[in-house]
Design a protein around this motif. Structure first.
Motif, PDB file in Angstrom:
ATOM      1  N   UNK A  72     -62.850  62.360 -50.949  1.00 15.93           N
ATOM      2  CA  UNK A  72     -63.585  63.615 -50.790  1.00 15.93           C
ATOM      3  C   UNK A  72     -64.373  63.740 -49.478  1.00 15.93           C
TER       4      UNK A  72
ATOM      5  N   UNK B 245     -73.452  62.570 -53.548  1.00  9.74           N
ATOM      6  CA  UNK B 245     -72.918  63.929 -53.714  1.00  9.74           C
ATOM      7  C   UNK B 245     -73.673  64.965 -52.893  1.00  9.74           C
ATOM      8  N   UNK B 246     -74.495  64.489 -51.971  1.00 14.90           N
ATOM      9  CA  UNK B 246     -75.317  65.398 -51.173  1.00 14.90           C
ATOM     10  C   UNK B 246     -75.106  65.077 -49.691  1.00 14.90           C
ATOM     11  N   UNK B 247     -73.964  65.542 -49.153  1.00 11.68           N
ATOM     12  CA  UNK B 247     -73.604  65.139 -47.783  1.00 11.68           C
ATOM     13  C   UNK B 247     -74.697  65.409 -46.755  1.00 11.68           C
ATOM     14  N   UNK B 248     -75.339  66.567 -46.805  1.00 10.05           N
ATOM     15  CA  UNK B 248     -76.311  66.886 -45.748  1.00 10.05           C
ATOM     16  C   UNK B 248     -77.477  65.891 -45.754  1.00 10.05           C
TER      17      UNK B 248
ATOM     18  N   UNK C 166     -66.714  71.746 -52.913  1.00 11.36           N
ATOM     19  CA  UNK C 166     -66.555  71.643 -51.459  1.00 11.36           C
ATOM     20  C   UNK C 166     -67.172  72.851 -50.757  1.00 11.36           C
TER      21      UNK C 166
ATOM     22  N   UNK D 237     -70.926  72.428 -50.642  1.00 11.98           N
ATOM     23  CA  UNK D 237     -71.355  71.347 -49.742  1.00 11.98           C
ATOM     24  C   UNK D 237     -71.105  71.711 -48.281  1.00 11.98           C
TER      25      UNK D 237
END
Lengths: 95, 488
Positions: free
Chosen positions: B355, B418-421, A27, A30
């Protein structure tokens, strides 16, 4: 680094979220990436600009103060994880 | 043509002539769901018994003529699972609301029920509408009917996939940053995000209250207008809903586009990461619209580079505040393992939220916290004003703005999860309409070389959905992209 692991855990704590172990690292990485990107906002000239809180010009949505129908107690309590006949029941708050 | 393939308009006409019954139509749709949804995953809840009961009630109404048949009478409609349906669980695709059964209907559901529409089920979505791929559903991902290895878009991925695969006649979604338009684009169907305030949010589970809006996802433009006729309008229970008259949206469905000016934003054509198949399809769509009599002009949206950043401060901030209500006390999931109240809150929220929702709550709480508020939420809200002004200025020089909906066709499942941006950056073309509060629409405008649908976005002035529909209708009548169907 925009935000530290310690800060992520602290903010999560304020939001009543527990982060543990590997989740903290993941977290923190990210969230730091997102916040670092968001820094682009600093470059925008907003001198004297009012913030937008509402996108259409709508002020003071007044209505008459009238008695209406509302959820019956039974319906309001129907989804409660724990309840008695009249109340939501929660764990003890004061010792 | 099989019954489940009918458009809303066609189904309405055939019900009216009593060629078919709502019961037959509803059974056809439910059978289609049984046959296909195991692999697509568009529905969280299918309520067969109450759908069939609603169909029978619709048939009685049509037979007796009292009350008179309405636009949605007897039409099987799918509803995104964050719109409250009395007595039918409404999960937001979250563990924290897995067993939540609303004690009331959302305003849009009341309106549909008053017409005796048939609600066939509740559609899958990204948890609390936070996502662009429907991979963040706590229950299962949705697969794109055009290619099961790809995402359907999100967050209304279930609604868009259900419409594309004929598992409903039309659907409702919600759009906070593109969640109607982007999945509509990826699934080759039509989606409309109305102006903020056009449709009541009463009974819509809140994600980001200054951005959220309910809207239709449909097989074609006419169906979209018909759904708007049913759901638009002021509601005193939503103080942000606009107290103004709603037009008959089908009156906008005219072929002639002469006299209209369509704006092409300079910044969008230069956007990094724009797939060549998308830019070609959109350019061809603009040429088609010009050939129909509209004039294309170049416009500028100078604050485009700040859009993603402003949105991903404002939306998570509002979400962190809205989602504070999920504490295991009044409804939803509770983890009761702790000994005191605070432990109950923490255990409930940590276990109940997935998440992506947790990430956004943390980002939002950070952006709103003492010492950071001005730099983040305050600044983003000022930049939002700039973005809104960009659109107001551009829409003085043109009637609508045309652009891609998404920079690429639907991406493979798992690619960005898995790569929010990177996921956030794919929202570049849709976020502005929410920040500016203007209406936006997606219409099918082509296919990639791999055969994946591509959507054209049409944005316009506040409360001017009818001009969007007019452009979309003219374009649709000149093309046949909307009639192509996935092969299954």
């Amino acid at each position: 680094m925009t935000i530290t692991k310690k800060e992520v855990v602290h903010v999560a704590d304020l939001a009543r979220l527990d982060l543990e172990g590997e989740a903290i690292d993941r977290f923190a990485g990210q969230i730091d990436t997102v916040l670092a990107y968001v820094d682009v906002l600093k470059g925008a000239d907003t001198q004297g600009v009012s913030p937008t809180s509402h996108v259409i010009s709508l002020f003071n949505a007044f209505r008459e103060d009238e008695v209406g129908t509302h959820l019956e107690r039974e319906a309001a309590l129907a989804n409660a994880p724990d309840k008695d006949d009249e109340n939501f029941v929660v764990p003890r708050i004061v010792g | 043509m099989k019954l489940h393939q009918l458009t809303l308009y066609e189904a309405h006409e055939r019900l009216k002539k009593k060629d078919i019954s709502s019961l037959e139509l509803t059974e056809a749709v439910l059978d289609r769901i049984d046959a296909l949804d195991g692999e697509i995953g568009a529905f969280i809840t299918v309520d067969r018994a109450s759908a069939l009961a609603a169909a029978r009630a619709a048939d009685d109404r049509i037979a007796s003529g009292s009350p008179a048949m309405a636009g949605l009478t007897g039409i099987p409609i799918a509803v995104k699972d964050l719109i409250c349906t009395k007595g039918v669980r409404t999960t937001c695709a979250s563990k924290i609301l897995e067993n939540f059964v609303p004690p009331y209907d959302a305003a849009v559901i009341e309106k549909m029920k008053a017409q005796d529409a048939v609600i066939v089920g509740k559609t899958n979505m990204d948890e609390f509408a936070m996502g662009s791929s429907t991979e963040y559903s706590a229950f299962k991902p949705v697969r794109n009917p055009w290619d099961l290895s790809r995402i359907p878009g999100g967050s209304s991925g279930g609604s868009a996939a259900a419409v594309a695969a004929d598992m409903c006649i039309a659907a409702l979604g919600s759009d906070t940053g593109g969640s109607i338009r982007q999945p509509a684009s990826h699934c080759g169907v039509v989606g409309l995000k109305p102006t903020y305030g056009r449709v009541s949010r009463y009974g819509l589970v809140a994600f980001a209250s200054s951005l959220d809006q309910i809207g239709p996802i449909a097989k074609d433009v006419r169906d979209c207008a018909l759904l708007m006729n049913a759901i638009a309008g002021h509601d005193p229970r939503d103080s942000t809903s606009a107290p103004r008259e709603t037009p008959d949206y089908t009156a906008a469905l005219k072929d002639d586009l002469s006299g209209l000016r369509v704006g092409i934003p300079r910044e969008y054509t230069e956007q990094e990461g724009l797939h060549s198949d998308v830019s070609k399809a959109v350019a061809a769509a603009v040429a088609t619209i010009e050939a129909l009599g509209a004039e294309a002009v170049t416009v500028s949206l100078p604050h485009t580079r700040y859009v993603v950043a402003a949105y991903y401060v404002i939306a998570p901030s509002e979400a962190s505040s809205n989602l504070a209500r999920y504490d295991g006390v009044r409804y939803g999931f509770r983890n009761a393992s702790g000994t005191d109240l605070l432990a109950m809150y923490r255990n409930t929220r940590s276990e109940g939220f997935g998440p992506e929702v947790q990430r956004r709550i943390i980002i939002g709480a950070y952006c709103l916290s003492a010492g950071y508020y001005e730099a983040y939420y305050g600044k983003a809200s000022q930049v939002r004003t700039r973005i809104r002004e960009d659109f107001e200025t551009a829409l003085e020089a043109c009637d609508v703005i045309l652009s891609p909906v998404a920079p690429t066709p639907a991406f493979p499942i798992g690619e960005k999860v898995d790569d929010p941006l990177t996921m956030y950056l794919s929202d570049i073309f849709t976020l502005s309409a929410n920040l500016a509060g203007i209406p936006g629409m997606s219409v099918p405008c082509g296919f990639s070389q791999e055969g994946l649908p591509i959507g054209l976005q049409i944005m316009g002035r506040h409360f001017d959905e009818k001009t969007l529909l007019r452009v979309a209708y003219g374009f649709q009548n000149a093309t046949d992209f909307h009639t192509s169907k996935p092969k299954r």
